[in-house]
Design an enzyme around this catalytic site. Structure first.
Site, mmCIF file in Angstrom:
data_model
loop_
_atom_site.group_PDB
_atom_site.id
_atom_site.type_symbol
_atom_site.label_atom_id
_atom_site.label_comp_id
_atom_site.label_asym_id
_atom_site.label_seq_id
_atom_site.Cartn_x
_atom_site.Cartn_y
_atom_site.Cartn_z
ATOM 1 C CE LYS A 1 -7.380 -4.996 7.958
ATOM 2 N NZ LYS A 1 -7.140 -5.281 6.571
ATOM 3 C CE LYS B 1 -11.223 -4.956 5.894
ATOM 4 N NZ LYS B 1 -11.116 -5.976 4.843
ATOM 5 C CB VAL C 1 -0.968 0.009 1.206
ATOM 6 C CG1 VAL C 1 -1.774 1.299 1.252
ATOM 7 C CG2 VAL C 1 -1.901 -1.200 1.129
#
Ligand code: HSE
Length: 433
Positions: free
Chosen positions: A105, A205, A17
């Site tokens: 998360k 999440k 990422v």
């Protein structure tokens, strides 16, 4: 554009990422500066494992995360993952008065209440759009676009790995182990894939989505969590025959008695929109009182989709948006799973003997549970047809309180002709069917 103070960015981590974030900041610098009203300048990258080959566009690099403590870093982007170190990094940055953007998360679900408090106390922003459903801007939708609504129901396919496994098992007949290996190869699975297949990733999440949807605190401990590892190819086939697909859903509902949050395999009608979400894709269904049903669909993971969410948060911070999350404003009870209502799919392995179905139906009836559909296929008989042969009885019920179903199944499980563990999977219906 006149010279404006750049937003000076420090990135922690240099994995998939982070590589996407660096690429977007480098390749889209001009366009992002126009969007943000000032340049987004990557000044520092810190990662314990240096990675050659990524063009950091002139930013400094260090293997020491403390390099991000410097006053020249306005915003720390946490992309190291894991819990303890990431939490220290995020909390430390907020307390030093640095904005934070994170894709983590786990730390938001478990420590979001304290972290938001720290962000508010220090007058800085905490962005975590990338923590839920990668490239789908669903937190922004809840915070801004749906602000006028009271949300009643939210249901999501928010773990790409589980969705990939169920799709491959159901459509190609792939085994669970093979499908998981493929999802790992594609780079979607968590470092520990039990987080995916046992529902923990989805529960993290859902905690975040539910807090934003219902203005409650982050309540990870209250999420009922069940994974997909007990789902068999046979269940996927029976579900199809009954007009359903099995999806790993994360569901949050606001009822008069309180809020329910649960993650579990679920039968959804095959003509529903969520049934059509396949492979690694994610989708989140949100029903607002003003909008009615809305659906958000897209890639839930991957370098550029997740980086897109990180960079969106950076643009928001550069524009002076402090996020100002509305969570914890409402005191609503968290409903335990026993108090929720669902229809159920039951697969009951039973001796192939007269009267068994009637006995099961009687027990269900005594608990107020109505049978909507049933299958018992002669072709499914296991054994030689003699007295030890058994067959799955498959039943779909009408909606019932979970506690009533628990009591009924305790009794059904004790019927002498029931020769194995009963499989039960909840069924959910949506307004688009
Ligand atoms: N392991 C996660 C998934 C990655 O499979 O969806 C994105 O959070």
């Amino acid at each position: 554009m006149p010279e404006l103070n750049p937003l000076r960015i420090g990135v922690a981590g240099l994995g998939t990422v982070a590589g996407g974030v660096v690429k977007l900041l480098r390749d889209e610098a001009e366009r992002l500066a126009r969007q943000a009203g000032r340049p987004l300048q990557l000044v520092q990258v810190a990662s314990r494992t240096p990675k050659s080959g990524i063009d950091l566009a002139g930013a400094a690099f260090s293997t020491d995360l403390r390099a991000l403590h410097q006053a020249e870093v306005d915003v720390v982007v946490e992309l190291i993952g894991g819990e303890d170190q990431a939490l220290n990094l995020v909390s430390g940055a907020l307390q030093r008065g640095q904005h934070v953007v994170t894709a983590n998360k786990a730390i938001i679900a478990s420590h979001g209440n304290e972290l938001l408090e720290q962000a508010r106390g220090n007058g800085v922003g905490l962005g975590f759009e990338a923590a839920v459903a990668g490239g789908i801007p669903v937190l922004g939708a809840l915070r801004s676009g749906l602000a006028a609504n009271r949300v009643s129901t939210l249901a999501g396919i928010i773990n790409g790995t589980s969705n990939y496994i169920l799709t491959a098992m159901g459509e190609q007949g792939t085994s669970f182990a093979e499908a998981l290996a493929k999802a790992q190869e594609l780079g979607f699975a968590e470092a520990d894939p039990t987080f995916d297949v046992e529902g923990i990733d989805a529960a993290h999440k859902l905690t975040i989505l539910a807090a934003l949807a219902f203005d409650t605190e982050f309540r990870f401990a209250d999420v009922y969590t069940e994974g997909i590892s007990h789902i068999t190819g046979e269940d996927l086939e029976y579900a199809k025959e009954l007009g359903y697909r099995i999806k790993h859903l994360a569901i949050a509902r606001r009822t008069e008695a309180g809020c329910e949050t649960r993650v579990h395999p679920t039968l959804v009608a095959q003509n529903s929109l969520l049934a059509g979400v396949e492979g690694v894709m994610n989708a989140v269904w949100i029903e607002g009182d003003a909008t009615g049903p809305t659906l958000y669909y897209g890639a839930g993971a991957g370098a550029l989709p997740t980086a897109s969410a990180v960079v969106a948060d950076l643009v928001a911070i550069a524009r002076g948006d402090g996020f100002d999350w509305r969570v914890g404003g409402e005191q609503q009870a968290a409903l335990p799973i026993e108090q929720t209502h669902s229809a159920f799919y039951l697969r009951i392995p039973s001796l192939d003997a007269p009267g068994v179905f009637a006995e099961v139906a009687t027990i269900l009836g005594q608990h107020g549970i109505s049978i909507e559909g049933a299958i018992q296929r002669e072709a499914a008989v296991r054994g030689d047809g003699g007295s030890a042969s058994w067959v799955p009885i498959v039943i779909v019920t009408a909606p019932v309180a979970e506690a009533a179903m628990n009591s009924a199944l305790d009794l059904v499980q004790k019927v002498p002709e029931v020769v194995g563990q009963i499989t039960r999977i909840r069924v959910a219906h949506f307004a688009d069917e």
